[in-house]
Design an enzyme around this catalytic site. Structure first.
Site, PDB file in Angstrom:
ATOM      1  CG  HIS A   1      -6.034   2.147   4.904  1.00 56.00           C
ATOM      2  ND1 HIS A   1      -5.596   3.070   5.826  1.00 56.00           N
ATOM      3  CD2 HIS A   1      -5.033   1.236   4.777  1.00 56.00           C
ATOM      4  CE1 HIS A   1      -4.374   2.726   6.230  1.00 56.00           C
ATOM      5  NE2 HIS A   1      -4.017   1.615   5.621  1.00 56.00           N
TER       6      HIS A   1
ATOM      7  N   GLY B   1       2.441  -1.061   4.465  1.00 60.84           N
ATOM      8  CA  GLY B   1       2.479   0.348   4.086  1.00 60.84           C
ATOM      9  C   GLY B   1       3.909   0.832   3.947  1.00 60.84           C
ATOM     10  N   GLY B   2       4.435   1.402   5.010  1.00 54.67           N
ATOM     11  CA  GLY B   2       5.745   2.058   4.980  1.00 54.67           C
ATOM     12  C   GLY B   2       6.856   1.235   4.339  1.00 54.67           C
TER      13      GLY B   2
ATOM     14  CD  GLU C   1      -4.129  -2.269   7.422  1.00 58.07           C
ATOM     15  OE1 GLU C   1      -2.987  -2.505   7.038  1.00 58.07           O
ATOM     16  OE2 GLU C   1      -4.763  -1.258   7.081  1.00 58.07           O
TER      17      GLU C   1
ATOM     18  CD  GLU D   1      -3.067   5.695   6.547  1.00 56.61           C
ATOM     19  OE1 GLU D   1      -2.997   5.651   5.311  1.00 56.61           O
ATOM     20  OE2 GLU D   1      -2.165   5.281   7.305  1.00 56.61           O
TER      21      GLU D   1
ATOM     22  CB  SER E   1       4.440  -1.621  12.400  1.00 57.87           C
ATOM     23  OG  SER E   1       4.021  -0.286  12.612  1.00 57.87           O
TER      24      SER E   1
ATOM     25  N   GLY F   1       1.792   2.348  10.909  1.00 54.17           N
ATOM     26  CA  GLY F   1       2.785   3.412  10.780  1.00 54.17           C
ATOM     27  C   GLY F   1       3.479   3.794  12.073  1.00 54.17           C
TER      28      GLY F   1
ATOM     29  CG  ASN G   1      -1.736   1.244   1.360  1.00 52.64           C
ATOM     30  OD1 ASN G   1      -1.856   2.013   0.398  1.00 52.64           O
ATOM     31  ND2 ASN G   1      -2.323   1.466   2.523  1.00 52.64           N
ATOM     32  CD1 TRP G   2       3.756   1.230  -2.842  1.00 51.00           C
ATOM     33  CD2 TRP G   2       4.338   2.875  -4.234  1.00 51.00           C
ATOM     34  NE1 TRP G   2       4.885   0.829  -3.508  1.00 51.00           N
ATOM     35  CE2 TRP G   2       5.257   1.822  -4.372  1.00 51.00           C
ATOM     36  CE3 TRP G   2       4.495   4.016  -5.032  1.00 51.00           C
ATOM     37  CZ2 TRP G   2       6.333   1.879  -5.253  1.00 51.00           C
ATOM     38  CZ3 TRP G   2       5.563   4.073  -5.915  1.00 51.00           C
ATOM     39  CH2 TRP G   2       6.469   3.020  -6.016  1.00 51.00           C
ATOM     40  CE  LYS G   3       0.110   3.544   4.791  1.00 52.46           C
ATOM     41  NZ  LYS G   3      -0.157   3.723   6.186  1.00 52.46           N
TER      42      LYS G   3
HETATM   43  C1  PEP Z   1      -1.139   0.258   5.960  1.00 54.27           C
HETATM   44  O1  PEP Z   1      -0.995   1.255   5.295  1.00 54.27           O
HETATM   45  O2  PEP Z   1      -2.123  -0.429   5.771  1.00 54.27           O
HETATM   46  C2  PEP Z   1      -0.113  -0.111   6.934  1.00 54.27           C
HETATM   47  C3  PEP Z   1      -0.273  -1.220   7.587  1.00 54.27           C
HETATM   48  O3  PEP Z   1       0.920   0.747   7.111  1.00 54.27           O
HETATM   49  P1  PEP Z   1       2.326   0.402   7.839  1.00 54.27           P
HETATM   50  O4  PEP Z   1       2.815  -0.891   7.259  1.00 54.27           O
HETATM   51  O5  PEP Z   1       3.207   1.566   7.497  1.00 54.27           O
HETATM   52  O6  PEP Z   1       2.057   0.279   9.292  1.00 54.27           O
END
Ligand code: PEP
Length: 244
Positions: A92, A214-215, A156, A94, A193, A162, A6-8
């Site tokens: 999501h 994500g990250g 999640e 966010e 994470s 994050g 997930n590049w966001k």
């Molecule tokens: C996400 O964006 O769904 C996510 C889990 O982010 P991260 O891996 O950065 O915690």
């Protein structure tokens, strides 16, 4: 084992080219994972062209629940499918936080995704200290009375996204078992994470069908070791590595 990147709202044309140029040859050497890369809307078409002929799937990070028409700024499932996506992240945390998305809207989006051949990845998550019933409600409402066949569910926890603080294995196992008890026919992914250092332990949990990242997914420097770690964790043990 699924790995969803997930590049966001991150990346650019140059970063996408570099990422795909590294990811494609790496994927050809890995045999126990399935990867989807969910990029921002403007990069879908370029990603489609770069990933053509590979096993790497392309995904979006949202869609409108509407078909088409005067809805400035919105993007439909049909458009996303038209530019090569085969899956879409929905609900999501966010988007729930930044755009006030609720369960019924997420369900409408999931229906539209299905109608246009996109696999929905339905995100659910609890805040610290919240009861399990929060997840029960989110899962039930996202799937609706008739269900969304073929959808994946991503668990999640909000406090893990994050933050560098992934949920521990016992919590992941417990929550995934709970989700499976409500939605037995849906693969359940963990997100929050996930890194190359913790992913092997996570994907060894029996109820985990994959991870949403994500990250650590935006740059190949962090994504490649994560893919390698999952592939290794999922590879059948070779006879030589067993006890003699
Ligand atoms: C996400 O964006 O769904 C996510 C889990 O982010 P991260 O891996 O950065 O915690």
């Amino acid at each position: 084992m699924w790995i969803i990147a997930n590049w966001k709202m991150q990346g650019n044309v140059g970063a996408l080219r570099t990422f795909c140029e590294g990811l494609i040859p790496l994927m050809a050497t890995l045999h126990h994972i399935r990867v989807a890369v969910c990029v921002p809307f403007p990069y879908l078409l370029l990603a489609r062209d770069l990933l053509q002929g590979t096993t790497i799937l392309l995904g979006a990070q949202d869609i409108s629940p509407l078909e088409n028409g005067p809805h400035t700024g919105d993007v439909s499932a049909a458009m996303v499918q038209d530019v090569g996506a085969s899956c879409v992240i929905l609900g999501h945390s966010e988007r729930r936080r930044d755009h006030g998305e609720g369960c019924s809207l997420i369900h409408q989006k999931a229906l539209s995704a299905k109608a246009h051949g996109l696999m929905p990845i339905l995100c659910v998550g609890d805040a610290e200290g919240q009861a399990q019933s929060v997840i029960t409600r989110q899962v039930r409402r996202a799937l609706g009375n008739d269900g969304i066949a073929g959808a994946m569910i991503a668990y999640e926890p909000l406090w893990a996204i994050g933050t560098g603080k992934a949920a521990d294995e016992a919590t992941i196992a417990k929550m995934h078992r709970h989700i499976k008890s409500i939605a037995p026919n849906h693969p359940v992914l963990y997100g929050g994470s996930v890194t190359a250092d913790n992913v092997a332990a996570i994907v060894k949990i029996p109820e985990v069908s994959g991870v949403l990242v994500g990250g650590a997914s935006v740059r190949l420097e962090t994504f490649a070791p994560l893919l390698l770690a999952v592939d290794k964790a999922r590879a059948p043990a070779s006879p030589e590595s067993g006890p003699h």
